[in-house]
Structure formats: C-alpha cells, structure tokens
Design a protein around this motif. Structure first.
Motif, PDB file in Angstrom:
ATOM      1  N   ASP A 151       0.865  -1.187   0.000  1.00 12.29           N
ATOM      2  CA  ASP A 151       0.000   0.000   0.000  1.00 12.29           C
ATOM      3  C   ASP A 151       0.897   1.231   0.000  1.00 12.29           C
ATOM      4  OD1 ASP A 151      -1.795   2.070   0.455  1.00 12.29           O
ATOM      5  OD2 ASP A 151      -3.031   0.894   1.824  1.00 12.29           O
ATOM      6  N   GLY A 152       0.919   1.948  -1.115  1.00 15.86           N
ATOM      7  CA  GLY A 152       1.785   3.108  -1.253  1.00 15.86           C
ATOM      8  C   GLY A 152       1.431   4.265  -0.340  1.00 15.86           C
ATOM      9  N   LEU A 153       0.312   4.171   0.349  1.00 19.44           N
ATOM     10  CA  LEU A 153      -0.079   5.215   1.289  1.00 19.44           C
ATOM     11  C   LEU A 153       0.844   5.270   2.495  1.00 19.44           C
ATOM     12  CD1 LEU A 153      -2.251   7.282   2.307  1.00 19.44           C
ATOM     13  CD2 LEU A 153      -3.535   5.321   3.186  1.00 19.44           C
ATOM     14  N   LEU A 154       1.530   4.163   2.790  1.00 18.92           N
ATOM     15  CA  LEU A 154       2.226   4.000   4.061  1.00 18.92           C
ATOM     16  C   LEU A 154       3.734   4.122   3.931  1.00 18.92           C
ATOM     17  CD1 LEU A 154       0.090   0.934   5.018  1.00 18.92           C
ATOM     18  CD2 LEU A 154      -0.012   3.121   6.217  1.00 18.92           C
ATOM     19  N   ARG A 155       4.349   4.541   5.042  1.00 17.38           N
ATOM     20  CA  ARG A 155       5.804   4.559   5.146  1.00 17.38           C
ATOM     21  C   ARG A 155       6.199   3.889   6.466  1.00 17.38           C
ATOM     22  NH1 ARG A 155       8.877  10.197   5.009  1.00 17.38           N
ATOM     23  NH2 ARG A 155       7.518  10.402   3.162  1.00 17.38           N
ATOM     24  N   LEU A 156       7.075   2.922   6.393  1.00 14.65           N
ATOM     25  CA  LEU A 156       7.463   2.168   7.572  1.00 14.65           C
ATOM     26  C   LEU A 156       8.257   3.037   8.548  1.00 14.65           C
ATOM     27  CD1 LEU A 156       8.571  -1.162   5.865  1.00 14.65           C
ATOM     28  CD2 LEU A 156       6.342  -0.604   6.850  1.00 14.65           C
ATOM     29  N   HIS A 157       7.997   2.860   9.815  1.00  9.80           N
ATOM     30  CA  HIS A 157       8.726   3.579  10.863  1.00  9.80           C
ATOM     31  C   HIS A 157      10.000   2.813  11.227  1.00  9.80           C
ATOM     32  CE1 HIS A 157       9.612   5.282  14.848  1.00  9.80           C
ATOM     33  NE2 HIS A 157       8.933   6.334  14.444  1.00  9.80           N
ATOM     34  N   ALA A 158      10.973   3.529  11.779  1.00  5.79           N
ATOM     35  CA  ALA A 158      12.243   2.892  12.162  1.00  5.79           C
ATOM     36  C   ALA A 158      12.024   1.759  13.156  1.00  5.79           C
ATOM     37  CB  ALA A 158      13.184   3.933  12.748  1.00  5.79           C
ATOM     38  N   ALA A 159      11.018   1.883  14.023  1.00  8.07           N
ATOM     39  CA  ALA A 159      10.742   0.811  14.983  1.00  8.07           C
ATOM     40  C   ALA A 159      10.335  -0.473  14.275  1.00  8.07           C
ATOM     41  CB  ALA A 159       9.646   1.255  15.959  1.00  8.07           C
ATOM     42  N   TYR A 160       9.632  -0.344  13.159  1.00  6.30           N
ATOM     43  CA  TYR A 160       9.258  -1.513  12.372  1.00  6.30           C
ATOM     44  C   TYR A 160      10.490  -2.118  11.709  1.00  6.30           C
ATOM     45  CZ  TYR A 160       6.874  -4.320   8.804  1.00  6.30           C
ATOM     46  OH  TYR A 160       6.439  -5.345   7.999  1.00  6.30           O
ATOM     47  N   TRP A 161      11.374  -1.274  11.180  1.00 11.06           N
ATOM     48  CA  TRP A 161      12.583  -1.770  10.526  1.00 11.06           C
ATOM     49  C   TRP A 161      13.453  -2.578  11.488  1.00 11.06           C
ATOM     50  CZ3 TRP A 161      14.238  -1.354   5.433  1.00 11.06           C
ATOM     51  CH2 TRP A 161      13.426  -0.589   4.597  1.00 11.06           C
ATOM     52  N   SER A 162      13.359  -2.284  12.766  1.00  9.32           N
ATOM     53  CA  SER A 162      14.182  -2.993  13.750  1.00  9.32           C
ATOM     54  C   SER A 162      13.748  -4.441  13.948  1.00  9.32           C
ATOM     55  CB  SER A 162      14.136  -2.266  15.097  1.00  9.32           C
ATOM     56  OG  SER A 162      12.852  -2.372  15.698  1.00  9.32           O
ATOM     57  N   LEU A 163      12.640  -4.847  13.355  1.00 10.60           N
ATOM     58  CA  LEU A 163      12.139  -6.207  13.529  1.00 10.60           C
ATOM     59  C   LEU A 163      12.966  -7.251  12.770  1.00 10.60           C
ATOM     60  CD1 LEU A 163       8.269  -5.659  13.309  1.00 10.60           C
ATOM     61  CD2 LEU A 163       9.574  -6.395  15.313  1.00 10.60           C
ATOM     62  N   GLY A 164      13.748  -6.835  11.797  1.00 12.49           N
ATOM     63  CA  GLY A 164      14.528  -7.812  11.033  1.00 12.49           C
ATOM     64  C   GLY A 164      15.440  -7.153  10.026  1.00 12.49           C
ATOM     65  N   ASP A 165      16.311  -7.952   9.435  1.00 16.06           N
ATOM     66  CA  ASP A 165      17.303  -7.438   8.491  1.00 16.06           C
ATOM     67  C   ASP A 165      16.821  -7.441   7.043  1.00 16.06           C
ATOM     68  OD1 ASP A 165      19.141  -7.066  10.559  1.00 16.06           O
ATOM     69  OD2 ASP A 165      19.894  -9.132  10.387  1.00 16.06           O
ATOM     70  N   THR A 166      15.736  -8.141   6.765  1.00 16.48           N
ATOM     71  CA  THR A 166      15.204  -8.219   5.404  1.00 16.48           C
ATOM     72  C   THR A 166      13.711  -7.911   5.433  1.00 16.48           C
ATOM     73  OG1 THR A 166      14.598 -10.563   5.532  1.00 16.48           O
ATOM     74  CG2 THR A 166      16.873 -10.033   4.873  1.00 16.48           C
ATOM     75  N   PRO A 167      13.151  -7.509   4.300  1.00 15.97           N
ATOM     76  CA  PRO A 167      11.706  -7.280   4.265  1.00 15.97           C
ATOM     77  C   PRO A 167      10.909  -8.497   4.725  1.00 15.97           C
ATOM     78  CG  PRO A 167      12.718  -6.358   2.310  1.00 15.97           C
ATOM     79  CD  PRO A 167      13.799  -7.126   3.026  1.00 15.97           C
ATOM     80  N   PHE A 168      11.315  -9.679   4.279  1.00 17.55           N
ATOM     81  CA  PHE A 168      10.583 -10.886   4.663  1.00 17.55           C
ATOM     82  C   PHE A 168      10.621 -11.107   6.166  1.00 17.55           C
ATOM     83  CE2 PHE A 168      10.467 -15.417   5.674  1.00 17.55           C
ATOM     84  CZ  PHE A 168       9.247 -15.768   5.118  1.00 17.55           C
ATOM     85  N   SER A 169      11.801 -10.943   6.767  1.00 19.78           N
ATOM     86  CA  SER A 169      11.910 -11.187   8.210  1.00 19.78           C
ATOM     87  C   SER A 169      11.118 -10.157   8.997  1.00 19.78           C
ATOM     88  CB  SER A 169      13.379 -11.175   8.648  1.00 19.78           C
ATOM     89  OG  SER A 169      13.976  -9.908   8.427  1.00 19.78           O
ATOM     90  N   ARG A 170      11.100  -8.915   8.526  1.00 16.23           N
ATOM     91  CA  ARG A 170      10.322  -7.885   9.215  1.00 16.23           C
ATOM     92  C   ARG A 170       8.834  -8.169   9.107  1.00 16.23           C
ATOM     93  NH1 ARG A 170      14.611  -4.653   7.073  1.00 16.23           N
ATOM     94  NH2 ARG A 170      13.457  -4.252   5.135  1.00 16.23           N
ATOM     95  N   GLU A 171       8.399  -8.518   7.915  1.00 12.72           N
ATOM     96  CA  GLU A 171       6.975  -8.804   7.720  1.00 12.72           C
ATOM     97  C   GLU A 171       6.541 -10.014   8.526  1.00 12.72           C
ATOM     98  OE1 GLU A 171       7.073  -7.034   3.165  1.00 12.72           O
ATOM     99  OE2 GLU A 171       7.013  -9.202   3.525  1.00 12.72           O
ATOM    100  N   ALA A 172       7.376 -11.051   8.556  1.00 16.32           N
ATOM    101  CA  ALA A 172       7.039 -12.255   9.316  1.00 16.32           C
ATOM    102  C   ALA A 172       6.978 -11.960  10.807  1.00 16.32           C
ATOM    103  CB  ALA A 172       8.057 -13.355   9.030  1.00 16.32           C
ATOM    104  N   ALA A 173       7.935 -11.174  11.290  1.00 19.41           N
ATOM    105  CA  ALA A 173       7.953 -10.832  12.718  1.00 19.41           C
ATOM    106  C   ALA A 173       6.741 -10.005  13.087  1.00 19.41           C
ATOM    107  CB  ALA A 173       9.241 -10.080  13.055  1.00 19.41           C
TER     108      ALA A 173
END
Length: 234
Positions: A151-173
């Motif tokens: 969804d192009g409406l959204l921008r991930l926050h740094a706290a979300y990025w801290s969930l993992g090193d890759t997009p897949f790992s962050r999304e899964a977490a």
C-alpha cells in the motif's frame, strides 16, 4: 474540567482517533472508504504528515502518524475532515456535522510503544467483530505491514525496521505480533492515552518532552508509570 489543548510534537509518532458524532457511521460504502484513503494520501503529502498505520471503521478511524512540524497534524486533520464531510454529505444527501468533535491524539515513545500501538490499531476490526483476522479487513494497514500486499499510502517507521534485516523477516515478525494480538491491558493503555491526550512513554521520555512544552503531559497520580510492553518476535 477543561480539556487539555492538543499536543503535536514534530518528528514523533502520534496515535490519532477521530470518531463519528454519537458514534454514527462515517463510512457507508466502499466509495466512502476509498475517498478517505485518497484524502489521507493527498493531505499527508500537502501538510507534511507521514502515515505508518491506519484503520477505517464504520464509525471511526485510527491513524498512526508522524508530523513534520507542530502545525502539520492539525492542518492535516482539518483538511481531511472538512473535505471528507463535504464529499460525504453531497453523496448521501445529508447536511450537518459528521464528527464527534475534535480529534484525539497521544504522542508515543517509538521504541517502546509504536509496535504495540500499531497492533492495537490494526486489531480493532477483530475486536469489533468485523473480521476474523486483522489481515482480513480491507480498510487498514494490516495487510501492508504483515506483507500481504503493498500500500503506497504508508511509510514504515524505524521501529518496524528494527524487527529484522530483510523485508521478509520484518513482515514475518510483525505478522506474528499481529496474530498474537495485544493484551487487554495494553489496548486499554493505548486507547486511553489517545482519548485523554496523555503522552505514552517512560518517565524519562515524558520528562524530556516536558521541557518542550508548558502543557501537562501525564496524569498526576501516585505510583509508578505503566511499564513498557515487551516486544517478542519469537
């Protein structure tokens, strides 16, 4: 007791709640929901507001945003609110107010509270019996943040990025956090803070913010502040 003035602190995440008057419907059909998403995108860009999470419910909407300036969030909410009411009233042949009143909001300490607040926000459809799972509800950020669709409406926050090193790992977490959901206590704390306007964070965080404003940021009460909820991804 007089209500506290709204607090906007640039560069920090805010949990925002806007409800329908007497909790009456503010969305009647898919076109209404789509109109609101378009307005959030357009006015966010114009006013300098970054959207990290949202949910559009039949009688209210919850947003997780970061304003760029002290004026960004008030201007954003005013622009969205006025434009949407005009469009809604024209479409549905009605007149008068749509909103309960002014929007409610709380400032969050991102490291401790952004992810729990996002889970609380995106779980509202489940809590209200509108979907079996958060990712099943079409009008929220859950599907984007859990990696189901972009969804192009959204921008991930740094706290979300801290969930993992890759997009897949962050999304899964994050999907794991969302599936587990928020406890009743955490939900009450987040929603209560948003509706009452108290800053949500540690004592040191609140004290540091108090240096920036004369407005009281927390309820004066005895006892220790609410502890930050643990974030576990396994």
């Amino acid at each position: 007791m007089a209500r506290l003035p709204r607090l906007t602190l640039p560069g920090l995440p805010h949990y925002v709640v806007q409800r329908g008057n007497n909790l009456q419907p503010i969305f009647m059909d898919g076109q209404d929901y789509a109109c609101m998403k378009d307005l959030l995108r357009e006015m966010g860009r114009r006013c300098g507001v970054v959207l990290h999470g949202f949910i559009l419910l039949p009688n209210q909407m919850h947003l997780l945003v970061t304003p760029e300036t002290a004026e960004s969030l008030p201007q954003f909410m005013q622009s969205v609110g006025r434009t949407y009411v005009r469009t809604f009233n024209n479409r549905h042949a009605r007149s008068g107010t749509l909103w309960e009143g002014r929007y409610r909001a709380t400032v969050l300490e991102a490291q401790a509270w952004l992810l729990p607040a996002m889970v609380v926000l995106e779980s509202q459809a489940v809590e209200q019996g509108l979907a079996a799972r958060a990712v099943d509800y079409a009008w929220s950020s859950a599907r984007h943040n859990a990696g189901v669709q972009v969804d192009g409406l959204l921008r991930l926050h740094a706290a979300y990025w801290s969930l993992g090193d890759t997009p897949f790992s962050r999304e899964a977490a994050y999907a794991h956090l969302l599936t587990r959901g928020a406890s009743e206590e955490v939900s009450e704390v987040v929603l209560g803070a948003a509706l009452k306007g108290w800053v949500l964070g540690s004592e040191s965080f609140i004290q540091s913010l108090q240096l920036q404003t004369e407005r009281r940021l927390s309820r004066q009460k005895a006892g220790r502040p609410v502890a930050s909820p643990p974030i576990k991804t396994e």
